[in-house]
Scaffold this active site. Structure first.
Site, PDB file in Angstrom:
ATOM      1  N   ASN A 150      35.818  45.727  46.399  1.00 21.28           N
ATOM      2  CA  ASN A 150      36.712  45.511  45.260  1.00 21.28           C
ATOM      3  C   ASN A 150      38.046  44.863  45.642  1.00 21.28           C
ATOM      4  O   ASN A 150      38.855  44.554  44.770  1.00 21.28           O
ATOM      5  CB  ASN A 150      36.949  46.838  44.525  1.00 21.28           C
ATOM      6  N   ASP A 182      34.187  55.446  40.718  1.00 22.99           N
ATOM      7  CA  ASP A 182      33.106  54.955  41.588  1.00 22.99           C
ATOM      8  C   ASP A 182      32.598  56.037  42.547  1.00 22.99           C
ATOM      9  O   ASP A 182      31.540  55.874  43.153  1.00 22.99           O
ATOM     10  CB  ASP A 182      33.579  53.742  42.404  1.00 22.99           C
ATOM     11  N   ARG A 208      32.808  47.596  28.362  1.00 26.39           N
ATOM     12  CA  ARG A 208      33.698  46.811  29.221  1.00 26.39           C
ATOM     13  C   ARG A 208      34.259  45.546  28.552  1.00 26.39           C
ATOM     14  O   ARG A 208      33.929  44.418  28.916  1.00 26.39           O
ATOM     15  CB  ARG A 208      32.987  46.483  30.532  1.00 26.39           C
ATOM     16  N   CYS A 242      27.763  45.969  30.053  1.00 26.01           N
ATOM     17  CA  CYS A 242      26.983  46.229  31.254  1.00 26.01           C
ATOM     18  C   CYS A 242      26.536  47.677  31.208  1.00 26.01           C
ATOM     19  O   CYS A 242      26.956  48.432  30.324  1.00 26.01           O
ATOM     20  CB  CYS A 242      27.752  45.894  32.514  1.00 26.01           C
ATOM     21  N   ARG A 251      24.376  45.312  45.876  1.00 26.25           N
ATOM     22  CA  ARG A 251      25.623  44.671  45.393  1.00 26.25           C
ATOM     23  C   ARG A 251      26.838  45.192  46.165  1.00 26.25           C
ATOM     24  O   ARG A 251      27.814  44.464  46.346  1.00 26.25           O
ATOM     25  CB  ARG A 251      25.829  44.962  43.897  1.00 26.25           C
TER      26      ARG A 251
HETATM   27  C1  UD1 Z   1      37.109  47.793  38.628  1.00 21.87           C
HETATM   28  C2  UD1 Z   1      36.145  47.985  39.778  1.00 21.87           C
HETATM   29  C3  UD1 Z   1      35.161  49.089  39.455  1.00 21.87           C
HETATM   30  C4  UD1 Z   1      35.891  50.366  39.089  1.00 21.87           C
HETATM   31  C5  UD1 Z   1      36.919  50.109  37.986  1.00 21.87           C
HETATM   32  C6  UD1 Z   1      37.787  51.318  37.688  1.00 21.87           C
HETATM   33  C7  UD1 Z   1      35.937  45.831  40.834  1.00 21.87           C
HETATM   34  C8  UD1 Z   1      35.054  44.673  41.153  1.00 21.87           C
HETATM   35  N1  UD1 Z   1      35.419  46.749  39.996  1.00 21.87           N
HETATM   36  O1  UD1 Z   1      36.356  47.388  37.494  1.00 21.87           O
HETATM   37  O2  UD1 Z   1      34.354  49.309  40.621  1.00 21.87           O
HETATM   38  O3  UD1 Z   1      34.955  51.325  38.634  1.00 21.87           O
HETATM   39  O4  UD1 Z   1      37.786  49.022  38.365  1.00 21.87           O
HETATM   40  O5  UD1 Z   1      38.433  51.739  38.838  1.00 21.87           O
HETATM   41  O6  UD1 Z   1      37.040  45.937  41.328  1.00 21.87           O
HETATM   42  N2  UD1 Z   1      39.192  47.947  29.642  1.00 21.87           N
HETATM   43  C9  UD1 Z   1      39.473  47.592  28.349  1.00 21.87           C
HETATM   44  N3  UD1 Z   1      39.841  46.298  28.090  1.00 21.87           N
HETATM   45  C10 UD1 Z   1      39.951  45.355  29.087  1.00 21.87           C
HETATM   46  C11 UD1 Z   1      39.670  45.747  30.416  1.00 21.87           C
HETATM   47  C12 UD1 Z   1      39.291  47.063  30.665  1.00 21.87           C
HETATM   48  O7  UD1 Z   1      39.378  48.413  27.426  1.00 21.87           O
HETATM   49  O8  UD1 Z   1      40.287  44.200  28.788  1.00 21.87           O
HETATM   50  C13 UD1 Z   1      38.773  49.342  29.929  1.00 21.87           C
HETATM   51  C14 UD1 Z   1      37.360  49.448  30.522  1.00 21.87           C
HETATM   52  O9  UD1 Z   1      36.370  49.382  29.530  1.00 21.87           O
HETATM   53  C15 UD1 Z   1      37.428  50.795  31.226  1.00 21.87           C
HETATM   54  C16 UD1 Z   1      38.886  50.837  31.731  1.00 21.87           C
HETATM   55  O10 UD1 Z   1      39.605  49.882  30.947  1.00 21.87           O
HETATM   56  O11 UD1 Z   1      37.228  51.832  30.295  1.00 21.87           O
HETATM   57  C17 UD1 Z   1      39.061  50.529  33.175  1.00 21.87           C
HETATM   58  O12 UD1 Z   1      38.370  49.332  33.497  1.00 21.87           O
HETATM   59  P1  UD1 Z   1      38.890  48.331  34.618  1.00 21.87           P
HETATM   60  O13 UD1 Z   1      39.904  49.009  35.461  1.00 21.87           O
HETATM   61  O14 UD1 Z   1      39.250  47.048  33.972  1.00 21.87           O
HETATM   62  O15 UD1 Z   1      37.571  48.114  35.486  1.00 21.87           O
HETATM   63  P2  UD1 Z   1      37.130  46.781  36.210  1.00 21.87           P
HETATM   64  O16 UD1 Z   1      38.280  45.992  36.664  1.00 21.87           O
HETATM   65  O17 UD1 Z   1      36.075  46.104  35.416  1.00 21.87           O
END
Ligand code: UD1
Length: 420
Positions: A23, A304, A121, A116, A397
Site C-alpha cells: 500500500n 486489513d 467503495r 468491489c 495480489r
Molecule cells: C486503502 C488500502 C486498503 C485499506 C484501506 C483502509 C491501498 C491500495 N488500499 O484502500 O488496503 O483497507 O485503505 O485502510 O492502499 N470512501 C468514501 N468515499 C471516497 C473514498 C473512500 O466514502 O471517495 C470510504 C470507503 O468506502 C471506506 C472508507 O472511506 O468506507 C475508507 O476507504 P479508503 O481509506 O479510501 O480505502 P482505500 O484507499 O480504497
C-alpha cells in the site's frame, strides 16, 4: 486455476523477510508520474498488484524497469492520459493516477473503479477535492474525464480516506498556490508517500498531523527510496507463528507501525520482541486468549488485519467481538472459517462474535478477497488434516510466493493446479 493445498498442524519456526508495503509501493509508483526524472524504489516484492500497476503505467508511456528487489520508473515521455478500464477494474489503486495526471498534464481520462467485493467503495471524496481545486469533471461512459488547470484550495475531508488523501496530495504538489487538507489519512503508507514527495522537491508541512499544508511547485525531480515495511504482511506472519504455536523472526518488520495489532497479540499471550533487525514473535508457550477488536483508521486497528486476526481468535479461550467500521462487507471469510469448525455468530452486517474452539479441521474453502483469503491459509496452517484454498489469485495480489515463504519455515503448503 491454482489453489493452495495445506496440511495443518506444523509449528512454524525460523526467519521470514518482510518487504516493502504494497500500500506504499502502489501510490509511490503513481507519484512517479509527477516528474520526468527516474524514481528508484527498493525493498520491492513482485506482488501481482505491482505488476498490474506497472502494466497500466507502461500503457501511458512510463518506462518501468524491474530488477531483483528494485523498481525504476521514469515518466519522461508520457504519451497517454487515459487509464483504461482493463487495469482500473482489476485494481482500485490504478484510479489514483487521476490526481497526478491532472496536475502535470491538465487533463486525465480515468476509468471509474466500480464496486468491489469488500464494499461499494465510492470515489466522491476524490472528485469533490479535485473540484474544489478547480477541476472540471464529467463522468462519461464509465470514465472520469477531468480537465485543469488546478488551483490551491482548502479541502475538508468529512471521512478519512487513504486513497483520497494520496490523490489530493499528488494533485496539490504541482498545483500553483496553497492547498490545505483537513483530516487526511495518517496510515504509515500515506506518510511514506508524503516523505517521497518531499524528497522529490514537494513543499509539504504538517506531515503526521491532521492538517497538511502544501505549497505547489513548478516541477519535481527524481529520487531513490526504500519503501516502508509491510505491516500487514508482518501481521500475517505474526499470526502464522501464533496460530501454529511457533516462533518466527520477521526480518525488517516494525512493531511501532502496528501497535494496535501487537496489543491484541500480547493480550493473546504471544511474546513479541523488537530488535534493530526485526520483530521476534514467540507463541511456543502461548495459550491464546480472546479479546475484542474494532477496526478504525490509523493508529486504530487496521481493517486489513481483521480477517487474519479473526482466524487466530477462533482458537482462543473465550469470546471475541469483532466490529468492522471501515468497509461494509468484510466478513466473507466467516462462512469459510465456519466450514472449518470455527464457532462464529454473525451479529450484524458489521459485527461478529467468535467463541473459541479447541481445534479447526481441514476443508475445501474459497478465497473471496485478499485478506480474507490469507486468513483461510492461516486457519489451515493450524487445522487438523488437509485444506484446499481456491481462488488464490486474490492472495497473490498482496503476497509474493506466499507458499515459498511459509515452506521455508516449516509449513506444509503447495500450489496446485485445479479445474476451473
Ligand atoms: C486503502 C488500502 C486498503 C485499506 C484501506 C483502509 C491501498 C491500495 N488500499 O484502500 O488496503 O483497507 O485503505 O485502510 O492502499 N470512501 C468514501 N468515499 C471516497 C473514498 C473512500 O466514502 O471517495 C470510504 C470507503 O468506502 C471506506 C472508507 O472511506 O468506507 C475508507 O476507504 P479508503 O481509506 O479510501 O480505502 P482505500 O484507499 O480504497
Amino acid at each position: 486455476m491454482y489453489a493452495f493445498k495445506i496440511k495443518g498442524g506444523y509449528p512454524l519456526n525460523g526467519e521470514v523477510d518482510i518487504h516493502g508495503a504494497k500500500n506504499a509501493i502502489l501510490p509511490i509508483m503513481v507519484a512517479s508520474l509527477l516528474t520526468k526524472e527516474p524514481v528508484h524504489l527498493t525493498n520491492i516484492s513482485y506482488l501481482s498488484d505491482v505488476l498490474t500497476l506497472s502494466d497500466l503505467l507502461k500503457s501511458m508511456g512510463m518506462k518501468v524497469k524491474i530488477d531483483k528487489n528494485a523498481l525504476t520508473l521514469q515518466a519522461d515521455d508520457i504519451s497517454s492520459i487515459h487509464a483504461d478500464y482493463e487495469f482500473v477494474s482489476k485494481m482500485r489503486a490504478s484510479f489514483w493516477v487521476l490526481g497526478p495526471l491532472l496536475a502535470r498534464f491538465k487533463k486525465a481520462e480515468v476509468s471509474l473503479p466500480g464496486g468491489c467485493a469488500i464494499g461499494t467503495r465510492p470515489v466522491d471524496l476524490y472528485l469533490n477535492a479535485l473540484t474544489e481545486m478547480g477541476a472540471k469533471i464529467k463522468v462519461k461512459n464509465g470514465y472520469v474525464c477531468a480537465t485543469g488547470p488546478l488551483h490551491g484550495a482548502e479541502i475538508f475531508f468529512p471521512k478519512v480516506s487513504v486513497g483520497a488523501t494520496h490523490n489530493t496530495v499528488m494533485a496539490a504538489v504541482l498545483t500553483k498556490g496553497t492547498t490545505v487538507i483537513h483530516n487526511p489519512a495518517l496510515e504509515p503508507e500515506v506518510i511514506d508517500l508524503l516523505n517521497v514527495l518531499v524528497k522529490m522537491g514537494a513543499k509539504i508541512s504538517g506531515i503526521g498531523s491532521k492538517i497538511l499544508t502544501i505549497e505547489g511547485v513548478d516541477q519535481l525531480h527524481g529520487t531513490t527510496h526504500d519503501v516502508v515495511p509491510d505491516r500487514i504482511e508482518a501481521t500475517t506472519f505474526a499470526v502464522a507463528a501464533a496460530i501454529t504455536k511457533g516462533k518466527l523472526f520477521l526480518k525488517g518488520a516494525r512493531a511501532d507501525l502496528m501497535s494496535a495489532v501487537t496489543d491484541v497479540l500480547r493480550i493473546s499471550n504471544v511474546q513479541l520482541t523488537q530488535t534493530a533487525e526485526g520483530l521476534l514473535v514467540d507463541a511456543q508457550k502461548a495459550s491464546l486468549k480472546a479479546t475484542s477488536i474494532t477496526t478504525c483508521e490509523y493508529p486504530g486497528f487496521p481493517t486489513d488485519a481483521q480477517a487474519p486476526l479473526s482466524s487466530l481468535l477462533t482458537l482462543a479461550h473465550g469470546d471475541t467481538l469483532i466490529e468492522e467500521r471501515i468497509f461494509e462487507n468484510r466478513f466473507m471469510h466467516v462462512p469459510e472459517l465456519q466450514r472449518m469448525g470455527a464457532q462464529i455468530k454473525v451479529l450484524t452486517t458489521n459485527s461478529i462474535l467468535i467463541s473459541g474452539v479447541n481445534s479447526l479441521s481441514g476443508a475445501p474453502v474459497m478465497a473471496a478477497d485478499l485478506r480474507g483469503g490469507v486468513a483461510l491459509v492461516l486457519a489451515a496452517l493450524a487445522a487438523k488434516g488437509e485444506t484446499q484454498v481456491s481462488h488464490i489469485y486474490h492472495i497473490d495480489r498482496g503476497y509474493y510466493q506466499l507458499e515459498k515463504k511459509l515452506t521455508n519455515v516449516g509449513a506444509h503448503i503447495e500450489r496446485i493446479k485445479i479445474d476451473e
